[in-house]
Design a protein around this motif. Structure first.
Motif, PDB file in Angstrom:
ATOM      1  N   LYS A 108      43.317  17.812  32.994  1.00 51.02           N
ATOM      2  CA  LYS A 108      43.494  18.653  34.183  1.00 51.02           C
ATOM      3  C   LYS A 108      44.714  18.121  34.923  1.00 51.02           C
ATOM      4  N   VAL A 109      45.775  18.901  34.911  1.00 48.85           N
ATOM      5  CA  VAL A 109      46.988  18.505  35.639  1.00 48.85           C
ATOM      6  C   VAL A 109      46.803  18.859  37.102  1.00 48.85           C
ATOM      7  N   GLU A 110      46.936  17.861  37.925  1.00 44.08           N
ATOM      8  CA  GLU A 110      46.646  18.003  39.357  1.00 44.08           C
ATOM      9  C   GLU A 110      47.698  17.176  40.084  1.00 44.08           C
ATOM     10  N   ILE A 111      48.638  17.846  40.719  1.00 41.90           N
ATOM     11  CA  ILE A 111      49.703  17.138  41.435  1.00 41.90           C
ATOM     12  C   ILE A 111      49.763  17.700  42.852  1.00 41.90           C
ATOM     13  N   HIS A 112      49.246  16.924  43.781  1.00 46.17           N
ATOM     14  CA  HIS A 112      49.242  17.392  45.175  1.00 46.17           C
ATOM     15  C   HIS A 112      49.706  16.258  46.073  1.00 46.17           C
ATOM     16  N   PRO A 113      50.997  16.299  46.429  1.00 46.79           N
ATOM     17  CA  PRO A 113      51.578  15.164  47.158  1.00 46.79           C
ATOM     18  C   PRO A 113      51.139  15.050  48.620  1.00 46.79           C
ATOM     19  N   ASN A 114      50.610  16.109  49.180  1.00 48.12           N
ATOM     20  CA  ASN A 114      50.296  16.065  50.615  1.00 48.12           C
ATOM     21  C   ASN A 114      48.782  15.975  50.838  1.00 48.12           C
ATOM     22  N   PRO A 115      48.293  14.815  51.328  1.00 46.95           N
ATOM     23  CA  PRO A 115      46.841  14.641  51.474  1.00 46.95           C
ATOM     24  C   PRO A 115      46.214  15.537  52.536  1.00 46.95           C
ATOM     25  N   HIS A 116      47.038  16.120  53.409  1.00 48.92           N
ATOM     26  CA  HIS A 116      46.470  16.973  54.456  1.00 48.92           C
ATOM     27  C   HIS A 116      45.917  18.269  53.873  1.00 48.92           C
ATOM     28  N   HIS A 117      46.704  18.917  53.020  1.00 50.40           N
ATOM     29  CA  HIS A 117      46.216  20.201  52.478  1.00 50.40           C
ATOM     30  C   HIS A 117      45.943  20.161  50.976  1.00 50.40           C
ATOM     31  N   LEU A 118      46.420  19.111  50.280  1.00 50.32           N
ATOM     32  CA  LEU A 118      46.182  18.965  48.845  1.00 50.32           C
ATOM     33  C   LEU A 118      46.634  20.189  48.043  1.00 50.32           C
ATOM     34  N   MET A 119      47.644  20.885  48.564  1.00 49.43           N
ATOM     35  CA  MET A 119      48.151  22.041  47.817  1.00 49.43           C
ATOM     36  C   MET A 119      48.967  21.542  46.628  1.00 49.43           C
ATOM     37  N   PRO A 120      48.771  22.176  45.460  1.00 52.38           N
ATOM     38  CA  PRO A 120      49.493  21.721  44.275  1.00 52.38           C
ATOM     39  C   PRO A 120      50.991  21.972  44.373  1.00 52.38           C
ATOM     40  N   ASP A 121      51.770  21.025  43.847  1.00 58.25           N
ATOM     41  CA  ASP A 121      53.224  21.169  43.790  1.00 58.25           C
ATOM     42  C   ASP A 121      53.553  22.006  42.555  1.00 58.25           C
ATOM     43  N   ALA A 122      53.977  23.230  42.765  1.00 59.84           N
ATOM     44  CA  ALA A 122      54.154  24.176  41.660  1.00 59.84           C
ATOM     45  C   ALA A 122      55.210  23.704  40.665  1.00 59.84           C
ATOM     46  N   LEU A 123      56.330  23.177  41.157  1.00 61.61           N
ATOM     47  CA  LEU A 123      57.433  22.803  40.267  1.00 61.61           C
ATOM     48  C   LEU A 123      57.051  21.607  39.404  1.00 61.61           C
TER      49      LEU A 123
END
Lengths: 272, 66
Positions: A108-123
């Motif tokens: 499961k590829v999961e890349i979310h740099p911002n802990p506030h919203h945990l939105m995935p980094d699309a690029l």
């Protein structure tokens, strides 16, 4: 085992990579109060695929180990995630490390740099998926509910796309329902709602839309009675899938009577 | 030997390679994944992997996660 597969399940298997599953409920193993509770919940859910995370070993807590409880989950496939990775490079390394710990080809590829919203980094997610799919991983990306990105991830060889219903752990359900429908309309790989679900009814709604599966963690792990909630989600996912296959009636803009509107126990009106 | 293990500097006189590091830290080799200076070292390559002072070693395992 408390799970009794519906007789329709075997004929309606979910294929991911080269593996088939009769359960369409995928469980996360985080946030449970105890490992024993996690094992009970996974068993009650009937899940055949569960996610696990990678972390540094904790030398102060040698008994804080996941291998012993996981060994009790017979017939359950592991899907390691890349949580904690801030970019594609870190996610690729995490996937390769996870491969050392289990035989599973799922990642499961999961890349979310911002802990506030945990939105995935699309690029970064796109780049990691491209590399890992080419290496032979069965890649399942956690992704924003973006129909364009979903097709791009399909093109690079992901075995499913996993758009969020709403923010991780938020319990806001299918806030992205309209975008999920757009993804479902064009996707040729299973669409799995990952993140945001709170109630079994939301899981049923996702399945009724045509999602291939749902991935649930917090809603079960932090419920008052996690195994009971796991059972509830399993029932909802099965009901939603059956409803999707049965075909929902079309929506109308006005009432359509389901009983005959002929005169009954009253004098017919003159104009009738 | 001085190693940076999971971000922590450790002085480990008896350690020369990855198997001796795992033994010193009481870790089962089949339950950890290893990264040395950003390179994944698979189990079959561990015995021949000689460590040097100030190598950065990450020792990872599975934990609950969604």
């Amino acid at each position: 085992m408390t799970h009794h597969p519906d007789p329709t399940d075997a004929a309606d298997a979910l294929t991911l990579g080269e593996q088939t599953f009769t359960s369409r409920l995928i469980l996360g193993t985080g946030k449970f109060a105890s490992a024993a509770g996690m094992v009970q919940a996974v068993k009650a859910s009937g899940a055949q695929l569960v996610t696990v995370a990678l972390r540094r070993v904790n030398r102060e807590r040698p008994d804080d180990d996941l291998f012993t409880p996981l060994a009790q989950l017979d017939g359950v496939t592991l899907m390691p995630n890349t949580s904690g990775a801030r970019n594609a490079r870190e996610a690729i390394t995490a996937a390769r490390l996870a491969r050392q710990l289990c035989d599973s080809r799922f990642i499961k590829v999961e890349i979310h740099p911002n802990p506030h919203h945990l939105m995935p980094d699309a690029l970064e997610t796109y780049e990691a998926c491209r590399v890992l799919a080419a290496e032979g991983f069965w890649v399942m990306p956690y992704m924003p509910p973006d129909p364009v990105l979903a097709k791009r991830l399909e093109e690079v060889g992901c075995v499913s796309v996993m758009p969020l219903g709403s923010a991780i752990g938020s319990g806001h359900g299918l806030a992205a329902a309209d975008l999920l429908r757009l993804i479902l309309r064009d996707s040729r790989i299973p669409v799995i709602v990952d993140a945001g679900l709170r109630a079994p009814s939301e899981a049923a709604a996702a399945m009724e839309m045509g999602c291939g599966a749902v991935l649930v963690n917090s809603a079960i792990a932090v419920a008052g009675d996690p195994p009971a909630m796991a059972t509830a989600f399993a029932g909802a996912v099965r009901a939603g899938r059956l409803a999707y296959r049965a075909g929902l009636m079309p929506r109308g803009t006005a009432a359509v009577a389901s009983s005959p509107l002929t005169a009954f126990l009253s004098t017919p009106r003159a104009e009738a | 030997m001085r190693l940076i293990v999971n971000g922590e500097t450790l002085l480990l006189p008896a350690v020369t390679d990855l198997p001796s590091l795992l033994a010193a830290l009481d870790q089962r080799g089949d339950r950890v994944a290893l990264l040395v200076n950003d390179d994944v070292v698979p189990p079959e390559a561990r015995p021949n992997h000689v460590l040097r002072d100030d190598d950065r070693v990450e020792i990872l395992t599975f934990a609950g996660g969604g």
